[in-house]
Design a protein around this motif. Structure first.
Motif, PDB file in Angstrom:
ATOM      1  N   UNK A   1      35.266  31.693  48.159  1.00  0.00           N
ATOM      2  CA  UNK A   1      35.138  32.992  47.515  1.00  0.00           C
ATOM      3  C   UNK A   1      36.352  33.851  47.863  1.00  0.00           C
ATOM      4  N   UNK A   2      36.557  34.866  47.099  1.00  0.00           N
ATOM      5  CA  UNK A   2      37.704  35.759  47.296  1.00  0.00           C
ATOM      6  C   UNK A   2      37.276  37.018  48.037  1.00  0.00           C
ATOM      7  N   UNK A   3      38.174  37.522  48.856  1.00  0.00           N
ATOM      8  CA  UNK A   3      37.895  38.788  49.537  1.00  0.00           C
ATOM      9  C   UNK A   3      38.171  39.938  48.565  1.00  0.00           C
ATOM     10  N   UNK A   4      37.624  41.092  48.873  1.00  0.00           N
ATOM     11  CA  UNK A   4      37.849  42.273  48.036  1.00  0.00           C
ATOM     12  C   UNK A   4      39.344  42.616  47.996  1.00  0.00           C
ATOM     13  N   UNK A   5      40.024  42.400  49.118  1.00  0.00           N
ATOM     14  CA  UNK A   5      41.458  42.676  49.183  1.00  0.00           C
ATOM     15  C   UNK A   5      42.244  41.747  48.247  1.00  0.00           C
ATOM     16  N   UNK A  72      37.825  36.970  31.541  1.00  0.00           N
ATOM     17  CA  UNK A  72      36.523  36.296  31.513  1.00  0.00           C
ATOM     18  C   UNK A  72      35.982  36.262  30.090  1.00  0.00           C
ATOM     19  N   UNK A  73      36.035  37.398  29.413  1.00  0.00           N
ATOM     20  CA  UNK A  73      35.482  37.505  28.060  1.00  0.00           C
ATOM     21  C   UNK A  73      36.296  36.746  27.027  1.00  0.00           C
ATOM     22  N   UNK A  74      37.618  36.915  27.056  1.00  0.00           N
ATOM     23  CA  UNK A  74      38.464  36.322  26.013  1.00  0.00           C
ATOM     24  C   UNK A  74      38.511  34.799  26.100  1.00  0.00           C
ATOM     25  N   UNK A  75      38.432  34.258  27.322  1.00  0.00           N
ATOM     26  CA  UNK A  75      38.490  32.802  27.491  1.00  0.00           C
ATOM     27  C   UNK A  75      37.115  32.192  27.789  1.00  0.00           C
ATOM     28  N   UNK A  76      36.088  33.043  27.865  1.00  0.00           N
ATOM     29  CA  UNK A  76      34.727  32.594  28.156  1.00  0.00           C
ATOM     30  C   UNK A  76      34.693  31.742  29.433  1.00  0.00           C
ATOM     31  N   UNK A  77      35.227  32.328  30.514  1.00  0.00           N
ATOM     32  CA  UNK A  77      35.292  31.635  31.804  1.00  0.00           C
ATOM     33  C   UNK A  77      34.605  32.486  32.873  1.00  0.00           C
ATOM     34  N   UNK A  78      34.324  31.876  34.020  1.00  0.00           N
ATOM     35  CA  UNK A  78      33.663  32.612  35.098  1.00  0.00           C
ATOM     36  C   UNK A  78      34.667  33.441  35.896  1.00  0.00           C
ATOM     37  N   UNK A  81      37.394  31.562  38.088  1.00  0.00           N
ATOM     38  CA  UNK A  81      38.399  30.911  37.255  1.00  0.00           C
ATOM     39  C   UNK A  81      39.357  31.958  36.695  1.00  0.00           C
ATOM     40  N   UNK A  82      38.821  33.087  36.255  1.00  0.00           N
ATOM     41  CA  UNK A  82      39.656  34.174  35.752  1.00  0.00           C
ATOM     42  C   UNK A  82      40.579  34.693  36.849  1.00  0.00           C
ATOM     43  N   UNK A  83      40.041  34.818  38.046  1.00  0.00           N
ATOM     44  CA  UNK A  83      40.837  35.302  39.181  1.00  0.00           C
ATOM     45  C   UNK A  83      41.981  34.332  39.493  1.00  0.00           C
ATOM     46  N   UNK A  86      44.644  34.643  36.768  1.00  0.00           N
ATOM     47  CA  UNK A  86      45.424  35.872  36.922  1.00  0.00           C
ATOM     48  C   UNK A  86      46.382  35.773  38.096  1.00  0.00           C
ATOM     49  N   UNK A  87      45.955  35.146  39.172  1.00  0.00           N
ATOM     50  CA  UNK A  87      46.836  34.958  40.324  1.00  0.00           C
ATOM     51  C   UNK A  87      48.051  34.137  39.889  1.00  0.00           C
ATOM     52  N   UNK A  88      47.801  33.063  39.173  1.00  0.00           N
ATOM     53  CA  UNK A  88      48.890  32.213  38.677  1.00  0.00           C
ATOM     54  C   UNK A  88      49.783  33.006  37.720  1.00  0.00           C
ATOM     55  N   UNK A  89      49.180  33.776  36.833  1.00  0.00           N
ATOM     56  CA  UNK A  89      49.907  34.616  35.868  1.00  0.00           C
ATOM     57  C   UNK A  89      50.875  35.564  36.585  1.00  0.00           C
ATOM     58  N   UNK A  90      50.464  36.020  37.773  1.00  0.00           N
ATOM     59  CA  UNK A  90      51.265  36.959  38.552  1.00  0.00           C
ATOM     60  C   UNK A  90      52.109  36.305  39.641  1.00  0.00           C
ATOM     61  N   UNK A  91      52.016  34.978  39.763  1.00  0.00           N
ATOM     62  CA  UNK A  91      52.790  34.266  40.780  1.00  0.00           C
ATOM     63  C   UNK A  91      52.279  34.501  42.193  1.00  0.00           C
ATOM     64  N   UNK A  92      50.971  34.754  42.315  1.00  0.00           N
ATOM     65  CA  UNK A  92      50.357  34.996  43.623  1.00  0.00           C
ATOM     66  C   UNK A  92      49.608  33.732  44.049  1.00  0.00           C
ATOM     67  N   UNK A  93      49.929  33.177  45.212  1.00  0.00           N
ATOM     68  CA  UNK A  93      49.201  31.987  45.677  1.00  0.00           C
ATOM     69  C   UNK A  93      47.728  32.334  45.944  1.00  0.00           C
ATOM     70  N   UNK A  94      46.828  31.625  45.274  1.00  0.00           N
ATOM     71  CA  UNK A  94      45.396  31.855  45.443  1.00  0.00           C
ATOM     72  C   UNK A  94      44.646  30.681  44.857  1.00  0.00           C
ATOM     73  N   UNK A  95      43.658  30.197  45.610  1.00  0.00           N
ATOM     74  CA  UNK A  95      42.821  29.116  45.107  1.00  0.00           C
ATOM     75  C   UNK A  95      41.392  29.343  45.558  1.00  0.00           C
ATOM     76  N   UNK A  96      40.534  29.710  44.633  1.00  0.00           N
ATOM     77  CA  UNK A  96      39.141  29.999  44.962  1.00  0.00           C
ATOM     78  C   UNK A  96      38.299  28.736  44.949  1.00  0.00           C
ATOM     79  N   UNK A  97      38.625  27.812  44.065  1.00  0.00           N
ATOM     80  CA  UNK A  97      37.864  26.559  43.944  1.00  0.00           C
ATOM     81  C   UNK A  97      38.505  25.483  44.813  1.00  0.00           C
ATOM     82  N   UNK A  98      38.150  25.493  46.100  1.00  0.00           N
ATOM     83  CA  UNK A  98      38.728  24.461  46.954  1.00  0.00           C
ATOM     84  C   UNK A  98      37.660  23.741  47.730  1.00  0.00           C
TER      85      UNK A  98
END
Length: 98
Positions: A1-5, A72-78, A81-83, A86-98
């Motif tokens: 899961x992702x932190x609020x930060x 989430x709405x435009x791609x009908x994703x959870x 997955x959206x997070x 977006x992280x990838x879109x912004x070049x921020x290293x992040x992986x929630x599904x690990x």
């Protein structure tokens, strides 16, 4: 899961106009951008993107929201997955599904 930060960092880094422009043809109107809503059929643009507030909102159907909510709405994703997208879109290293 992702932190609020982590969530906040990814949302803050997202240029909502750039994101939405991948799905909707936008036109600058004052300080905002306007286009046809991608969530329902319409002839008159009621979909407004506010770079200042970092949100997109349709005044016709109520669709849109924060960058994560929009994706989430435009791609009908959870949420996670959206997070990740977006992280990838912004070049921020992040992986929630690990």
């Amino acid at each position: 899961m992702a932190t609020q930060e982590e969530i906040q960092k990814i949302e803050d880094a997202t240029d909502i106009v750039k994101l939405v422009s991948n799905y909707v043809k936008l036109e600058k109107v004052g300080k905002n951008y306007k286009g046809l809503c991608p969530f329902h059929g319409e002839d008159t643009p009621s979909f407004v993107v506010s770079p200042e507030k970092n949100v997109a909102h349709c005044f016709g159907c109520g669709g849109g929201g924060s960058p994560i909510k929009f994706l989430e709405q435009i791609e009908n994703i959870d949420f996670l997955t959206a997070l990740e997208k977006l992280a990838k879109f912004n070049g921020i290293p992040f992986e929630a599904h690990s």
